[in-house]
Design a protein around this motif. Structure first.
Motif, short mmCIF file in Angstrom:
data_model
loop_
_atom_site.label_atom_id
_atom_site.label_comp_id
_atom_site.label_asym_id
_atom_site.label_seq_id
_atom_site.Cartn_x
_atom_site.Cartn_y
_atom_site.Cartn_z
N ARG A 149 -3.74 5.34 -1.82
CA ARG A 149 -4.68 5.56 -0.72
C ARG A 149 -5.70 6.65 -1.02
NH1 ARG A 149 -2.66 7.43 3.96
NH2 ARG A 149 -4.37 6.51 5.17
N LEU B 131 0.85 -1.19 0.00
CA LEU B 131 0.00 0.00 0.00
C LEU B 131 0.88 1.24 0.00
CD1 LEU B 131 -2.82 1.26 0.18
CD2 LEU B 131 -2.64 1.09 2.68
N GLU C 79 1.14 5.70 -0.72
CA GLU C 79 0.33 6.87 -0.40
C GLU C 79 -0.54 7.33 -1.56
OE1 GLU C 79 -1.33 9.63 2.04
OE2 GLU C 79 0.02 7.99 2.57
N TRP D 228 -8.36 1.68 4.25
CA TRP D 228 -7.06 2.08 3.71
C TRP D 228 -7.10 3.46 3.06
CZ3 TRP D 228 -7.61 3.07 -1.48
CH2 TRP D 228 -8.73 2.50 -2.09
N GLN D 229 -8.28 4.00 2.87
CA GLN D 229 -8.48 5.15 1.98
C GLN D 229 -8.37 6.47 2.69
OE1 GLN D 229 -12.52 5.88 0.25
NE2 GLN D 229 -11.54 5.25 -1.64
#
Length: 356
Positions: A244, A239, A241, A353-354
């Motif tokens: 995201r 993941l 940035e 995660w957002q």
């Protein structure tokens, strides 16, 4: 003539790319499938946009000063984009790249004035990975500035500020579905964020190749993947940035064999030569279209020049070496398979995660 530009450097030519209907697939599914022609950028790919925004923002923040060298780890297209931007703005460039990428990309970095360091392809956890190598070089030399395209959100800002508004204007706000692969996630994030602010009901489809773990992450919260893909710079196992910030409604995994069929059909019917990541986008766009009634407006991206995939996607010997059949599946068979495979599309429910 409306829209023609006069530029003082190649950097000024980045952006404002055309939107092209794919007639054959649009007729096949009854909806209009459009390609955002990112190969029109001077470096031949969508990564020119991110490269310019990364550099401009760093200059404005005072991080990148005259006389410094830009350094970045990349699978190819970002390196070419940074080479174009660096030469236009008077910077030197050092690109760290895995040594298994197509020769078409490595040569273009050098032709545009970049210095190239190749390293063996290794897992991300290995300190010799191209990402860590670029970071380490920048940390060790105070005259280097690391672009850090995965974590630096200037990447997605390029698409929030430029690409998304272009698509909105070109479709007169009538876009129904946006389809995109994800590498760093910058293209997907910036465009989906802007377009959903204009039209919340817009569907955003993320397309993942074999060997990437994004689909599984959106399903379960863990990065797991099987197999591999000939696509370069697409898919990821962590993941970052930029990703995201993406606003995703559906995720879909598609195999490389589908890319072979889609690329062959579009080339034969429309004269459009797709690169491998673009073929994945177009396959995803067709799949998304077939899950709806006709009459939708769907936009996806021709990420780069198709010629950059000559040694892989359009090379029968290479395809056979990967146990892929160079002979395309008949389009009607592919259509029926996609229409019947709705369960393969994951409706994205996880949002922890957002970035909101």
């Amino acid at each position: 003539m409306v829209g023609l530009r006069r530029a003082r450097s190649q950097a000024e030519l980045i952006g404002n790319t055309d939107l092209l209907l794919i007639p054959s697939l649009s007729k096949l599914c009854g909806s209009n499938i459009y390609l955002k022609c990112e190969f029109q950028n001077p470096g031949g790919s969508i990564k020119d946009r991110a490269a310019l925004q990364l550099v401009q923002d760093a200059m404005e923040r005072g991080e990148l000063k005259p006389g410094m060298t830009i350094v970045e780890g990349t699978a190819g297209n970002t390196g070419i984009g940074l080479a174009v931007v660096a030469q236009s703005l008077g910077f030197d460039l050092l690109v760290v790249m895995p040594n298994d990428q197509t020769p078409e990309k490595t040569r273009m970095i050098e032709l545009h004035g970049g210095r190239l360091m190749t390293v063996p392809p290794v897992p991300f956890r290995d300190e010799n990975h191209f990402y860590h190598t670029a970071r380490r070089l920048a940390e060790e030399n105070p005259n280097y500035w690391w672009a850090n395209q995965f974590e630096n959100i200037s990447n997605m800002r390029a698409h929030y500020l430029q690409t998304g508004p272009e698509i909105w204007q070109q479709t007169d706000g009538a876009i129904d579905i946006l389809v995109s692969v994800a590498g760093t996630g910058g293209t997907l994030a910036g465009n989906s964020k802007f377009l959903k602010e204009q039209k919340p009901e817009l569907e955003v489809w993320m397309i993942d190749p074999d060997g990437s773990g994004v689909y599984e992450f959106l399903l379960s919260g863990e990065y797991r993947a099987t197999g591999g893909s000939m696509t370069e710079g697409i898919g990821i196992m962590r993941l970052v940035e930029n990703f995201r910030h993406a606003k995703i409604d559906y995720a879909l995994n598609l195999p490389d064999q589908d890319l072979v069929s889609i690329a062959a059909y579009v080339r034969e019917q429309d004269g459009i030569v797709l690169g491998s990541s673009s073929a994945l986008n177009v396959a995803g766009a067709l799949f998304a279209a077939l899950q709806h009634e006709p009459g939708k407006t769907i936009v996806t991206f021709a990420c780069d020049l198709g010629e950059r995939s000559i040694s892989k996607l359009y090379n029968p010997e290479y395809l056979r070496s990967r146990d892929l059949n160079p002979e395309p599946e008949p389009i009607d068979a592919l259509k029926e398979r996609y229409r019947a495979a709705r369960s393969r599309a994951l409706k994205v429910e996880r949002r922890d995660w957002q970035v909101n």
